[in-house]
Design a protein around this motif. Structure first.
Motif, PDB file in Angstrom:
ATOM      1  N   GLY A  35       0.822  -1.202   0.000  1.00  0.00           N
ATOM      2  CA  GLY A  35       0.000   0.000   0.000  1.00  0.00           C
ATOM      3  C   GLY A  35       0.856   1.253   0.000  1.00  0.00           C
ATOM      4  N   ASN A  36       1.944   1.255  -0.740  1.00  0.00           N
ATOM      5  CA  ASN A  36       2.905   2.351  -0.687  1.00  0.00           C
ATOM      6  C   ASN A  36       2.552   3.473  -1.650  1.00  0.00           C
ATOM      7  OD1 ASN A  36       4.222   0.650   1.042  1.00  0.00           O
ATOM      8  ND2 ASN A  36       6.027   0.370  -0.230  1.00  0.00           N
ATOM      9  N   PRO A  37       2.828   4.721  -1.261  1.00  0.00           N
ATOM     10  CA  PRO A  37       2.699   5.826  -2.215  1.00  0.00           C
ATOM     11  C   PRO A  37       3.741   5.706  -3.317  1.00  0.00           C
ATOM     12  CG  PRO A  37       2.856   6.625   0.066  1.00  0.00           C
ATOM     13  CD  PRO A  37       3.232   5.175   0.076  1.00  0.00           C
ATOM     14  N   ALA A  38       3.551   6.486  -4.364  1.00  0.00           N
ATOM     15  CA  ALA A  38       4.533   6.525  -5.451  1.00  0.00           C
ATOM     16  C   ALA A  38       5.821   7.164  -4.964  1.00  0.00           C
ATOM     17  CB  ALA A  38       3.965   7.310  -6.628  1.00  0.00           C
ATOM     18  N   PRO A  39       6.967   6.556  -5.225  1.00  0.00           N
ATOM     19  CA  PRO A  39       8.245   7.150  -4.789  1.00  0.00           C
ATOM     20  C   PRO A  39       8.451   8.568  -5.303  1.00  0.00           C
ATOM     21  CG  PRO A  39       8.575   4.891  -5.505  1.00  0.00           C
ATOM     22  CD  PRO A  39       7.163   5.240  -5.868  1.00  0.00           C
ATOM     23  N   GLU A  40       7.970   8.848  -6.520  1.00  0.00           N
ATOM     24  CA  GLU A  40       8.167  10.182  -7.086  1.00  0.00           C
ATOM     25  C   GLU A  40       7.272  11.235  -6.430  1.00  0.00           C
ATOM     26  OE1 GLU A  40       5.830   7.843 -10.328  1.00  0.00           O
ATOM     27  OE2 GLU A  40       7.147   7.421  -8.613  1.00  0.00           O
ATOM     28  N   ALA A  41       6.352  10.797  -5.560  1.00  0.00           N
ATOM     29  CA  ALA A  41       5.484  11.746  -4.859  1.00  0.00           C
ATOM     30  C   ALA A  41       6.121  12.302  -3.592  1.00  0.00           C
ATOM     31  CB  ALA A  41       4.156  11.062  -4.504  1.00  0.00           C
ATOM     32  N   PHE A  42       7.204  11.692  -3.125  1.00  0.00           N
ATOM     33  CA  PHE A  42       7.832  12.160  -1.886  1.00  0.00           C
ATOM     34  C   PHE A  42       8.523  13.507  -2.110  1.00  0.00           C
ATOM     35  CE2 PHE A  42       8.515   7.432  -0.789  1.00  0.00           C
ATOM     36  CZ  PHE A  42       7.257   7.359  -0.197  1.00  0.00           C
ATOM     37  N   PRO A  43       8.332  14.466  -1.226  1.00  0.00           N
ATOM     38  CA  PRO A  43       9.045  15.746  -1.341  1.00  0.00           C
ATOM     39  C   PRO A  43      10.433  15.655  -0.715  1.00  0.00           C
ATOM     40  CG  PRO A  43       7.518  15.848   0.497  1.00  0.00           C
ATOM     41  CD  PRO A  43       7.340  14.478  -0.128  1.00  0.00           C
ATOM     42  N   ALA A  44      11.270  14.807  -1.273  1.00  0.00           N
ATOM     43  CA  ALA A  44      12.563  14.489  -0.658  1.00  0.00           C
ATOM     44  C   ALA A  44      13.469  15.717  -0.571  1.00  0.00           C
ATOM     45  CB  ALA A  44      13.246  13.375  -1.453  1.00  0.00           C
ATOM     46  N   LEU A 325      -5.103   4.712  -3.708  1.00  0.00           N
ATOM     47  CA  LEU A 325      -3.943   3.907  -4.116  1.00  0.00           C
ATOM     48  C   LEU A 325      -4.293   2.556  -4.732  1.00  0.00           C
ATOM     49  CD1 LEU A 325      -1.624   4.324  -0.959  1.00  0.00           C
ATOM     50  CD2 LEU A 325      -1.936   5.881  -2.880  1.00  0.00           C
ATOM     51  N   PHE A 326      -5.585   2.195  -4.764  1.00  0.00           N
ATOM     52  CA  PHE A 326      -5.908   0.789  -5.026  1.00  0.00           C
ATOM     53  C   PHE A 326      -6.947   0.603  -6.122  1.00  0.00           C
ATOM     54  CE2 PHE A 326      -5.023   1.262  -0.410  1.00  0.00           C
ATOM     55  CZ  PHE A 326      -3.778   0.651  -0.418  1.00  0.00           C
ATOM     56  N   LEU A 327      -6.858  -0.572  -6.760  1.00  0.00           N
ATOM     57  CA  LEU A 327      -7.893  -1.067  -7.659  1.00  0.00           C
ATOM     58  C   LEU A 327      -8.379  -2.397  -7.098  1.00  0.00           C
ATOM     59  CD1 LEU A 327      -9.223  -0.346 -10.458  1.00  0.00           C
ATOM     60  CD2 LEU A 327      -7.719  -2.095 -11.427  1.00  0.00           C
ATOM     61  N   TRP A 328      -9.693  -2.514  -6.910  1.00  0.00           N
ATOM     62  CA  TRP A 328     -10.323  -3.702  -6.339  1.00  0.00           C
ATOM     63  C   TRP A 328     -10.898  -4.513  -7.486  1.00  0.00           C
ATOM     64  CZ3 TRP A 328     -10.009  -6.391  -2.161  1.00  0.00           C
ATOM     65  CH2 TRP A 328     -11.064  -7.091  -1.598  1.00  0.00           C
ATOM     66  N   ILE A 370      -5.111  -4.578  -5.982  1.00  0.00           N
ATOM     67  CA  ILE A 370      -3.914  -4.138  -6.692  1.00  0.00           C
ATOM     68  C   ILE A 370      -3.536  -2.743  -6.197  1.00  0.00           C
ATOM     69  CG2 ILE A 370      -3.083  -3.278  -8.920  1.00  0.00           C
ATOM     70  CD1 ILE A 370      -4.593  -5.515 -10.265  1.00  0.00           C
ATOM     71  N   ASN A 371      -2.259  -2.537  -5.915  1.00  0.00           N
ATOM     72  CA  ASN A 371      -1.725  -1.197  -5.721  1.00  0.00           C
ATOM     73  C   ASN A 371      -1.045  -0.770  -7.013  1.00  0.00           C
ATOM     74  OD1 ASN A 371       1.178   0.176  -5.085  1.00  0.00           O
ATOM     75  ND2 ASN A 371      -0.448   1.166  -3.926  1.00  0.00           N
TER      76      ASN A 371
END
Length: 397
Positions: A35-44, A325-328, A370-371
């Protein structure tokens, strides 16, 4: 040595999702399960800037103990944010910073429930919360979902039949796992039923800010004139899950008890993370950041639905999505869902079997989750293609 465990934990099972995650990290595995967010969404970059500034200018603030209720400036900022953004929060409410929204579920149950009490929840629902409730020896009563949220007729039946119900647990926006959003009409209906039967509502809203299509709907907490709603919010999906910063907006007597319980759990939420969240909310353009990550998820969802139409239809169907984040996904009745998920793993694609989200995991279920936000586009494309091939092969057999 024989280890004798407490009655509270003897019947608990490992989270099905966490167990699947062990396989999801195997070499070559395409993980559509986390259930992780997209890595490119992080404001690193911004987090790095803020951290550097904190440790240059006020390092002791980030390294010393702080109050259990949470960093006071962050509490004030979030209280104002909830009023201005969502119209939520009354004079009878208070706000507590928690170690992720998951801790809200734990503290609420610890504060309110005795063994044998009942928690009414959506069916399906988030396994992490269900296990938190189970750990306090409550009984779960599932209420089925409809396309616009929980079935109000069945909810009323459950409330009538369960006099020991303490609260209704709901995820009204882009529900985990179904992706369903509860309509405004049903939110009013849930609130009126809770008021009539004298039970609380635990409103879990980690995904509400991730709407990339459709009309926004005010939270149930915005309706709360009677002190019935415990609202759980989180920065996990909009800033960083690893920072473990969540919060609850709830009636003051409930928050006071939750504070006492939290003191015995972790003293206070990571103060460094709280400082980062406060700086990000007040010194950076948070609204622009949300628009940016919504754009990321809009494009990912567009790709997902194109892939689903190409590879999954018509054998596999799914609920429409406007955020989250999900598709059921639902399999046809002639395919065994658990067998499908096992065979998918053999082909190096990991999804979450739908029965993991049920109150009773032995009940029949034809769905899986699905995530689509965490995997890279090429992984998502290959994973969906393999799932479609598997479904067609099983139908042919």
């Amino acid at each position: 040595m024989e280890y004798l465990f407490s009655d509270r934990v003897q019947t608990l099972k490992p989270s099905a999702i966490r167990e699947i995650l062990k396989s999801a990290t195997a070499p070559g595995m395409i993980s559509l399960s986390v259930g992780n967010p997209a890595p490119e969404a992080f404001p690193a970059t911004e987090i790095g800037e803020i951290s550097s500034q904190i440790f240059r200018q006020r390092p002791i603030d980030a390294l010393q103990y702080n109050v259990t209720e949470g960093y006071p400036p962050l509490r004030r900022t979030l209280t104002e944010y909830m009023k201005e953004r969502h119209g939520a929060g009354r004079e009878f409410d208070d706000l507590l910073i928690t170690s992720g929204a998951q801790q809200v579920m734990d503290l609420a149950t610890k504060s309110l429930c005795n063994a044998g009490d009942v928690v009414i929840c959506e069916a399906p629902s988030f396994i992490g919360s269900l296990n938190s409730f189970r750990s306090y020896q409550v009984r779960l009563r599932g209420v089925p979902m409809e396309s616009d949220g929980i079935d109000l007729t069945e909810l009323e039946r459950a409330l009538r039949e369960e006099p020991k119900a303490k609260f209704i647990y709901t995820i009204p926006n882009f529900q985990n796992p179904s992706g369903i959003t509860m309509s405004a009409e049903k939110r009013r209906g849930v609130y009126e039923l809770a008021k009539r039967f004298g039970v609380l509502i635990l409103e879990d809203n980690p995904y509400g800010d991730l709407r990339f299509a459709g009309e926004e709907i005010a939270p149930i907490k915005a309706l709360d004139e009677d002190g019935l709603v415990i609202y759980a919010g989180s920065f996990s999906k909009v800033i960083s899950p690893g920072m473990r910063v969540g919060y609850t907006l709830a009636p003051k007597p409930i928050v006071q008890k939750m504070v006492v319980c939290k003191q015995g759990e972790d003293v206070h939420t990571n103060i460094w993370s709280q400082l980062i969240c406060e700086e990000f909310l007040t010194k950076y353009d948070f609204a622009a950041h949300l628009e940016r990550i919504r754009g990321v998820y809009r494009e990912k969802a567009k790709l997902l639905l194109q892939l689903a139409e190409r590879y999954l239809a018509p054998d596999i169907t799914w609920e429409p999505i406007e955020g989250g984040l999900f598709l059921w996904c639902r399999l046809p009745d002639d395919i065994d869902m658990v067998d499908f998920c096992r065979k998918a793993m053999e082909r190096k694609v990991c999804v979450v079997p739908g029965n993991a989200f049920l109150v009773d995991e032995t009940q029949p279920c034809q769905s899986f989750r699905i995530n689509y936000t965490a995997p890279a586009d090429e992984q998502l494309t290959k994973g969906i293609e393999l799932l479609g091939q598997l479904a067609k092969e099983l139908r042919t057999k």
